[in-house]
Scaffold this motif. Structure first.
Motif, short mmCIF file in Angstrom:
data_model
loop_
_atom_site.label_atom_id
_atom_site.label_comp_id
_atom_site.label_asym_id
_atom_site.label_seq_id
_atom_site.Cartn_x
_atom_site.Cartn_y
_atom_site.Cartn_z
N UNK A 12 -22.02 3.19 23.39
CA UNK A 12 -22.50 4.24 24.30
C UNK A 12 -23.66 5.03 23.70
N UNK A 13 -24.00 4.76 22.44
CA UNK A 13 -25.15 5.43 21.82
C UNK A 13 -26.43 4.71 22.23
N UNK A 14 -27.49 5.45 22.42
CA UNK A 14 -28.81 4.90 22.78
C UNK A 14 -29.61 4.74 21.49
N UNK A 15 -29.56 3.57 20.90
CA UNK A 15 -30.12 3.33 19.57
C UNK A 15 -31.53 2.76 19.68
N UNK A 16 -32.47 3.41 19.03
CA UNK A 16 -33.85 2.94 19.01
C UNK A 16 -34.20 2.55 17.58
N UNK A 17 -34.29 1.25 17.28
CA UNK A 17 -34.56 0.82 15.91
C UNK A 17 -36.04 0.82 15.55
N UNK A 18 -36.90 1.25 16.47
CA UNK A 18 -38.35 1.14 16.26
C UNK A 18 -39.02 2.44 15.87
N UNK A 19 -38.24 3.47 15.60
CA UNK A 19 -38.83 4.76 15.30
C UNK A 19 -38.38 5.23 13.92
N UNK A 20 -39.07 6.23 13.40
CA UNK A 20 -38.74 6.76 12.08
C UNK A 20 -37.56 7.73 12.15
N UNK A 21 -37.49 8.51 13.20
CA UNK A 21 -36.36 9.42 13.35
C UNK A 21 -36.26 9.84 14.80
N UNK A 22 -35.11 10.38 15.15
CA UNK A 22 -34.82 10.84 16.51
C UNK A 22 -34.16 12.20 16.43
N UNK A 23 -34.59 13.10 17.28
CA UNK A 23 -33.96 14.41 17.41
C UNK A 23 -33.41 14.51 18.83
N UNK A 24 -32.11 14.47 18.97
CA UNK A 24 -31.47 14.59 20.27
C UNK A 24 -30.54 15.79 20.23
N UNK A 25 -31.04 16.93 20.68
CA UNK A 25 -30.24 18.14 20.60
C UNK A 25 -29.94 18.48 19.15
N UNK A 26 -28.68 18.75 18.84
CA UNK A 26 -28.33 19.13 17.47
C UNK A 26 -28.11 17.94 16.53
N UNK A 27 -28.25 16.73 17.04
CA UNK A 27 -27.98 15.53 16.24
C UNK A 27 -29.31 14.86 15.88
N UNK A 28 -29.59 14.79 14.59
CA UNK A 28 -30.84 14.25 14.07
C UNK A 28 -30.52 13.02 13.22
N UNK A 29 -31.23 11.92 13.48
CA UNK A 29 -31.00 10.70 12.72
C UNK A 29 -32.33 10.14 12.24
N UNK A 30 -32.33 9.58 11.04
CA UNK A 30 -33.54 8.97 10.49
C UNK A 30 -33.26 7.51 10.16
N UNK A 31 -34.34 6.76 10.04
CA UNK A 31 -34.21 5.32 9.82
C UNK A 31 -34.06 5.03 8.32
N UNK A 32 -34.93 4.17 7.76
CA UNK A 32 -34.81 3.81 6.36
C UNK A 32 -35.02 5.00 5.44
N UNK A 33 -34.89 4.75 4.15
CA UNK A 33 -34.86 5.82 3.15
C UNK A 33 -36.02 6.80 3.30
N UNK A 34 -37.26 6.29 3.26
CA UNK A 34 -38.42 7.18 3.26
C UNK A 34 -38.52 8.00 4.54
N UNK A 35 -38.00 7.47 5.64
CA UNK A 35 -38.11 8.21 6.89
C UNK A 35 -37.27 9.49 6.87
N UNK A 36 -36.32 9.57 5.94
CA UNK A 36 -35.59 10.83 5.79
C UNK A 36 -36.52 11.96 5.41
#
Length: 323
Positions: A144-168
Motif C-alpha cells: 500500500x506504500x507508493x514507492x518511487x525508486x527514481x528519486x533521492x528522497x521523498x517528503x510526505x507529510x511527517x514521514x521522510x525517506x531517503x534512497x542510498x547512503x549519500x542521499x541521506x
C-alpha cells in the motif's frame, strides 16, 4: 512544519556505522562558528549498548525516552535481513516512531531504514523511497506504500525517506534549507565538501538541480559562466571560448557535467533566482533579467518546472526576514 530544534538519531540493533555517522554529520556537528544554527542532537537506542554491523559495540548515553521531545527522529538502518527486525528492542523503536508522528514530529529514514518505518506502519498510503536495490522488496512487504525508486528522497507529510547512503545528506541539506534558507544550506554543504544540490525532483520546494560531476577541462569556463548568467550564450560561442568545435564542445560538456549547456545554464539561473528571492526585494521582472531569463513569464515557467512552486510563492515561504 516548524523549524527543527532537537534531533534524535535512533541506533537500531545491528546499526550500520556509516549511516549513523552520516546522520550525525547532518545535524550533530556544532557549526555555529560558521554562522550555522545549532541543532540539539542526540543518539538514542533501546539499550545502552548496541552491536553494530561493523562488528563492534556502540555505547550510547541516551535511551529512547530522550527522543520523546525531538522534532525529528532519524532511523539509521541495520545491515541484515529484514526478518531480523523483531524483538522487544524493535517493538520499542516502532512505538517511539508512531508516537513521534502522532504528536506532530517528523520521522526520517536513511536507505533501508525505510523498512523500519514500514514495520512501524508509517508507510501505508504514503509516497516514499529507499535504495533502488531494496525497492521491490519494500513494495512486496508494504504494497500500500507508493514507492518511487527514481528519486533521492521523498517528503510526505511527517514521514521522510531517503534512497542510498549519500542521499541521506541530500535530505539533511533539504531540511536545513527548508528551515534556514539556501545560504545556510550552502555553508553546511561547503563544510561537508559536497555539492549543495544533486539530481532529484521531489515534492513542493524540493530542488531538481543539475547533475554534479567533476569538470576537469571545463571548470574555468563554468566558473566564468556562473558570473555571466544574465548574458545570452550559444554553443558556438562557448565552443570558441574553449577552442573546440561546437560538436566536440557539446560532447565534452555532457561528459563532464552530465547535461547539455542549455540545461546547465537554465538550472544555474534558477539557483541564482532562488538566492535573489530569498535575500532581496527586487521585483520578479528584475530577478528574471538578472538571471538571464528574457521575461518574468519565462522565469516562472522554468522556476516552477524545476523547483515545484512559483517564484512568488517561493519568496513568500523562504524570504529571509530581518531579526
Amino acid at each position: 512544519m516548524p523549524p527543527i530544534r532537537k534531533v534524535a538519531i535512533v541506533a537500531v540493533p545491528g546499526v550500520a556505522p556509516f549511516e549513523l555517522g552520516l546522520a550525525w554529520e547532518g545535524f550533530g556537528i556544532n557549526r555555529v562558528d560558521d554562522g550555522i544554527p545549532f541543532y540539539d542532537c542526540v543518539v538514542v537506542a533501546a539499550t545502552r549498548t548496541v552491536h553494530s554491523s561493523g562488528g563492534f559495540d556502540i555505547t550510547v548515553e541516551h535511551l529512547l525516552d530522550d527522543a520523546e521531545d525531538a522534532d525529528l527522529v532519524i532511523v539509521a538502518p541495520a545491515e541484515g535481513p529484514v526478518e531480523d527486525y523483531v524483538g522487544p528492542e524493535f517493538e520499542a523503536i516502532f512505538e517511539l516512531l508512531r508516537r513521534s508522528v502522532d504528536r506532530g514530529a517528523e520521522v526520517m529514514s536513511l536507505c533501508s531504514g525505510a523498512f523500519v518505518l514500514g514495520a512501524a506502519g508509517l508507510l501505508d498510503g504514503r509516497r516514499c523511497t529507499t535504495h533502488w536495490r531494496h525497492a521491490a522488496e519494500l513494495h512486496r512487504r508494504h504494497p500500500s506504500a507508493d514507492i518511487d525508486p527514481n528519486v533521492l528522497f521523498v517528503c510526505d507529510g511527517p514521514v521522510l525517506t531517503s534512497a542510498g547512503t549519500a542521499s541521506g545528506l541530500d535530505l539533511c541539506l533539504h531540511l536545513i534549507r527548508r528551515d534556514h534558507g539556501e545560504e545556510i544550506a550552502r555553508r553546511v554543504a561547503r563544510r561537508m565538501v559536497m555539492p549543495p544540490h544533486r539530481d532529484g525532483g521531489q515534492a513542493q520546494f524540493i530542488d531538481a538541480p543539475i547533475r554534479t560531476r567533476p569538470a576537469d577541462t571545463l571548470a574555468p569556463l563554468l566558473d566564468e559562466l556562473a558570473d555571466e548568467l544574465d548574458v545570452e550564450h550559444t554553443v558556438e560561442a562557448l565552443a570558441a571560448r574553449s577552442a573546440m568545435s561546437p560538436r566536440t564542445f557539446a560532447r565534452r560538456f555532457r561528459q563532464e557535467t552530465g547535461t547539455t549547456p542549455h540545461l546547465w545554464l537554465t538550472h544555474q539561473r534558477v539557483l541564482l533566482a532562488r538566492r535573489m528571492l530569498e535575500s532581496g526585494t527586487d521585483g520578479i521582472d528584475t530577478v528574471a533579467a538578472r538571471c538571464g531569463f528574457q521575461t518574468a513569464a519565462m522565469l516562472r515557467h522554468h522556476f516552477t518546472r524545476i523547483v515545484g512552486t512559483t517564484p512568488t510563492a517561493y519568496r513568500r515561504t523562504f524570504q529571509q526576514q530581518p531579526a
